[in-house]
Design a protein around this motif. Structure first.
Motif: not given
Length: 233
Positions: A48-56, A107-117, A124-132
């Motif tokens: 689905t659109a929610e989990n496609a990034r994990f299968f890809d 977690a950093l890889w997924m934040t940077l390269f996954y297409d988040m729905p 700003g959530l991606a920036a927070v995740r990258i910092v943390l």
């Protein structure tokens, strides 16, 4: 003349397993969610659109789930004083630290390269995740460098901070649940604020724990000196 003997006041100590048990309980929700995700990937669930990034690209999410689960469970046990005084602490630490790095870096890889729905992110959530995520990985590295030079206090402080960040998903459940029950599913900006609040709460608690340990260490260091002075007087 008789001298009254002053009986020392015995402090009531809470069970040492209370904190580890609470931390493991708090981590159960993200661990169960992670197990469900692994089951979806293993059994070939509908995409689905929610989990496609994990299968890809399944490797990063699998690494994150496994690394985070090991880090949270074994890391929680590191807070048991009796285990910290045994060889088990050192042996498990050699598993905890790499698992934490896998958790942070994946977690950093997924934040940077996954297409988040849009349903799982916010402004700003991606920036927070990258910092943390970067802070968590850096904290573990600083802790490893410290323990190699024998600085136990610095090692303990930075591993506690890393664990606080890694435990963010567990605390976020406690933050989201009341809001969702009392209001409604959060809007994107609210989602960012609530998730950030979970990490902030953990980091504040971590700093309180670190400072209490430092004060307790100073008291223990001062006690032998006071006793030595009493014997000499």
């Amino acid at each position: 003349m008789t001298t009254a003997r002053i009986q020392p006041r015995v402090a009531r100590r809470r069970p040492e397993w209370l904190v580890p048990a609470g931390l493991i309980t708090l981590s159960l929700v993200p661990m169960v969610a992670g197990s469900a995700r692994l089951t979806q990937l293993a059994t070939g669930a509908a995409v689905t659109a929610e989990n496609a990034r994990f299968f890809d690209s399944p490797v990063p999410v699998v690494a994150h789930i496994v690394g985070s689960s090991v880090f949270l469970v074994l890391g929680a046990l590191q807070f048991a004083p009796s285990l910290r005084r045994r060889r088990w602490h050192r042996i498990s630490g050699r598993i905890v630290a790499p698992a934490g790095l896998v958790s942070a870096l994946s977690a950093l890889w997924m934040t940077l390269f996954y297409d988040m729905p849009a349903s799982v992110t916010g402004p700003g959530l991606a920036a927070v995740r990258i910092v943390l995520g970067t802070a968590m990985a850096a904290a573990i590295v600083v802790a490893l460098v410290a323990i190699r030079r024998g600085d136990v206090r610095t090692h303990s402080a930075w591993m506690t901070r890393a664990y606080a960040i890694g435990m963010g998903a567990g605390t976020q459940v406690l933050v989201f649940l009341p809001y969702t029950l009392l209001a409604s599913p959060p809007a994107p900006l609210t989602r960012t604020l609530l998730m950030t609040a979970g990490w902030v709460i953990n980091l504040v608690i971590a700093e309180i724990v670190i400072r209490r340990r430092a004060r307790a260490g100073r008291r223990r260091a001062g006690a032998p000196m006071a006793a030595s002075g009493a014997r000499l007087s």
